[in-house]
Design a protein around this motif. Sequence first.
Motif, PDB file in Angstrom:
ATOM      1  N   ILE A 192      -6.327  -6.051  14.375  1.00  0.00           N
ATOM      2  CA  ILE A 192      -6.929  -7.218  13.299  1.00  0.00           C
ATOM      3  C   ILE A 192      -8.153  -7.740  13.604  1.00  0.00           C
ATOM      4  N   VAL A 193      -9.005  -7.644  12.752  1.00  0.00           N
ATOM      5  CA  VAL A 193     -10.521  -8.182  12.940  1.00  0.00           C
ATOM      6  C   VAL A 193     -10.754  -9.218  11.765  1.00  0.00           C
ATOM      7  N   ALA A 194     -11.565 -10.195  12.121  1.00  0.00           N
ATOM      8  CA  ALA A 194     -11.941 -11.252  11.309  1.00  0.00           C
ATOM      9  C   ALA A 194     -13.543 -11.028  10.966  1.00  0.00           C
ATOM     10  N   VAL A 195     -13.777 -10.871   9.828  1.00  0.00           N
ATOM     11  CA  VAL A 195     -15.449 -10.658   9.360  1.00  0.00           C
ATOM     12  C   VAL A 195     -15.824 -11.542   8.310  1.00  0.00           C
ATOM     13  N   PRO A 196     -16.763 -12.187   8.444  1.00  0.00           N
ATOM     14  CA  PRO A 196     -17.470 -13.139   7.147  1.00  0.00           C
ATOM     15  C   PRO A 196     -18.138 -12.257   6.474  1.00  0.00           C
ATOM     16  N   PHE A 197     -17.943 -12.643   5.138  1.00  0.00           N
ATOM     17  CA  PHE A 197     -18.570 -11.911   3.945  1.00  0.00           C
ATOM     18  C   PHE A 197     -18.978 -12.803   2.623  1.00  0.00           C
ATOM     19  N   GLU A 198     -20.012 -12.383   2.231  1.00  0.00           N
ATOM     20  CA  GLU A 198     -20.312 -13.143   1.087  1.00  0.00           C
ATOM     21  C   GLU A 198     -21.017 -12.371  -0.077  1.00  0.00           C
ATOM     22  N   THR A 199     -20.303 -11.368  -0.433  1.00  0.00           N
ATOM     23  CA  THR A 199     -20.400 -10.639  -1.645  1.00  0.00           C
ATOM     24  C   THR A 199     -19.398 -10.436  -2.362  1.00  0.00           C
ATOM     25  N   LEU A 200     -19.503  -9.259  -3.434  1.00  0.00           N
ATOM     26  CA  LEU A 200     -18.437  -9.126  -4.217  1.00  0.00           C
ATOM     27  C   LEU A 200     -17.021  -8.687  -3.469  1.00  0.00           C
ATOM     28  N   LEU A 201     -15.991  -9.101  -3.639  1.00  0.00           N
ATOM     29  CA  LEU A 201     -14.744  -8.744  -2.894  1.00  0.00           C
ATOM     30  C   LEU A 201     -14.859  -7.148  -2.978  1.00  0.00           C
ATOM     31  N   ILE A 202     -14.775  -6.457  -4.059  1.00  0.00           N
ATOM     32  CA  ILE A 202     -14.716  -5.003  -4.208  1.00  0.00           C
ATOM     33  C   ILE A 202     -15.748  -4.394  -3.276  1.00  0.00           C
ATOM     34  N   HIS A 203     -16.598  -4.800  -3.249  1.00  0.00           N
ATOM     35  CA  HIS A 203     -18.008  -4.444  -2.439  1.00  0.00           C
ATOM     36  C   HIS A 203     -17.664  -4.488  -1.143  1.00  0.00           C
ATOM     37  N   PHE A 204     -17.189  -5.549  -0.606  1.00  0.00           N
ATOM     38  CA  PHE A 204     -16.858  -5.706   0.870  1.00  0.00           C
ATOM     39  C   PHE A 204     -15.711  -4.885   1.284  1.00  0.00           C
TER      40      PHE A 204
ATOM     41  N   GLU B 189      -5.285 -14.147 -10.151  1.00  0.00           N
ATOM     42  CA  GLU B 189      -5.175 -12.664  -9.327  1.00  0.00           C
ATOM     43  C   GLU B 189      -5.262 -11.462 -10.326  1.00  0.00           C
ATOM     44  N   PHE B 190      -4.513 -11.589 -11.338  1.00  0.00           N
ATOM     45  CA  PHE B 190      -4.275 -10.472 -12.376  1.00  0.00           C
ATOM     46  C   PHE B 190      -5.700 -10.325 -12.998  1.00  0.00           C
ATOM     47  N   GLN B 191      -6.421 -11.314 -13.407  1.00  0.00           N
ATOM     48  CA  GLN B 191      -7.775 -11.036 -13.727  1.00  0.00           C
ATOM     49  C   GLN B 191      -8.789 -10.277 -12.832  1.00  0.00           C
ATOM     50  N   MET B 192      -8.640 -10.784 -11.509  1.00  0.00           N
ATOM     51  CA  MET B 192      -9.467 -10.367 -10.568  1.00  0.00           C
ATOM     52  C   MET B 192      -9.071  -8.770 -10.411  1.00  0.00           C
ATOM     53  N   VAL B 193      -7.874  -8.584 -10.290  1.00  0.00           N
ATOM     54  CA  VAL B 193      -7.275  -7.006  -9.785  1.00  0.00           C
ATOM     55  C   VAL B 193      -7.959  -6.047 -11.234  1.00  0.00           C
ATOM     56  N   GLY B 194      -8.129  -6.756 -12.630  1.00  0.00           N
ATOM     57  CA  GLY B 194      -8.569  -5.860 -13.637  1.00  0.00           C
ATOM     58  C   GLY B 194     -10.040  -5.388 -13.333  1.00  0.00           C
ATOM     59  N   MET B 195     -10.714  -6.667 -12.972  1.00  0.00           N
ATOM     60  CA  MET B 195     -12.236  -6.661 -12.709  1.00  0.00           C
ATOM     61  C   MET B 195     -12.503  -5.668 -11.424  1.00  0.00           C
ATOM     62  N   ASN B 196     -11.611  -5.797 -10.384  1.00  0.00           N
ATOM     63  CA  ASN B 196     -11.893  -5.065  -9.255  1.00  0.00           C
ATOM     64  C   ASN B 196     -11.675  -3.471  -9.508  1.00  0.00           C
ATOM     65  N   ARG B 197     -10.591  -3.271 -10.412  1.00  0.00           N
ATOM     66  CA  ARG B 197     -10.233  -1.802 -10.562  1.00  0.00           C
ATOM     67  C   ARG B 197     -11.329  -1.374 -11.573  1.00  0.00           C
ATOM     68  N   ALA B 198     -11.819  -2.102 -12.510  1.00  0.00           N
ATOM     69  CA  ALA B 198     -12.901  -1.495 -13.273  1.00  0.00           C
ATOM     70  C   ALA B 198     -14.350  -1.169 -12.480  1.00  0.00           C
ATOM     71  N   MET B 199     -14.353  -1.836 -11.291  1.00  0.00           N
ATOM     72  CA  MET B 199     -15.391  -1.452 -10.405  1.00  0.00           C
ATOM     73  C   MET B 199     -15.360  -0.224  -9.531  1.00  0.00           C
ATOM     74  N   ASN B 200     -14.168  -0.297  -9.157  1.00  0.00           N
ATOM     75  CA  ASN B 200     -13.661   0.902  -8.098  1.00  0.00           C
ATOM     76  C   ASN B 200     -12.085   0.832  -8.261  1.00  0.00           C
ATOM     77  N   ASP B 201     -11.800   2.193  -8.808  1.00  0.00           N
ATOM     78  CA  ASP B 201     -10.008   2.191  -9.137  1.00  0.00           C
ATOM     79  C   ASP B 201      -9.568   2.906  -7.951  1.00  0.00           C
ATOM     80  N   ARG B 202     -10.035   3.218  -6.787  1.00  0.00           N
ATOM     81  CA  ARG B 202      -9.464   3.643  -5.738  1.00  0.00           C
ATOM     82  C   ARG B 202      -9.018   2.645  -4.671  1.00  0.00           C
ATOM     83  N   VAL B 203      -9.494   1.370  -4.840  1.00  0.00           N
ATOM     84  CA  VAL B 203      -8.848   0.380  -4.002  1.00  0.00           C
ATOM     85  C   VAL B 203      -7.804  -0.398  -4.736  1.00  0.00           C
TER      86      VAL B 203
END
Length: 166
Positions: free
Chosen positions: A70-82, A104-118
């Motif tokens: 388990i590692v904690a990593v700060p981020f400030e980018t699109l979730l899918i990019h992180f 969350e349902f909306q977020m999943v749709g957007m994330n999958r549109a950007m990368n459907d492998r995650v």
Amino acid sequence: MTRTGLYPGTFDPVTLGHLDIIRRACTLVDKLVLGVAINRDKGPLFTLEERTAMIEAECESIAQETGTEIVAVPFETLLIHFAEEVGAQVIIRGLRAVSDFEYEFQMVGMNRAMNDRVETVFLMADAHHQAIASKLVKEIARLGGDVSGFVTPAVEAALLDRFGRG
């Protein structure tokens, strides 16, 4: 291949609900990245460094118990990019109520549109933790209420200290 999951949040502060989701997520992955969001819009009570240190400390025993890295990593980018950056195959999200699901349902749709492998995996909050929200925990602590049923003793101490009650 190492199965890597990403559990993002502001963790301001980390609650027993967060820790429950983390513990359960460890059964699904070999490595769990806790993405500590830099969200200036939310006006966090604790600094990024404090939130990162707090969640790392709280997860040491979970990592030992489960054998999950388990590692904690700060981020400030699109979730899918992180997620791509840390090599996550799955994003872990905790749900407390139906209202959480709608967002969350909306977020999943957007994330999958950007990368459907995650993939995104939803874990329902344990019944004992469904009402816990960091925002409410901070408000209770600020007004002198007892937050011991919502956070660990170390996080409770940090909250009391922050509000001048430590």
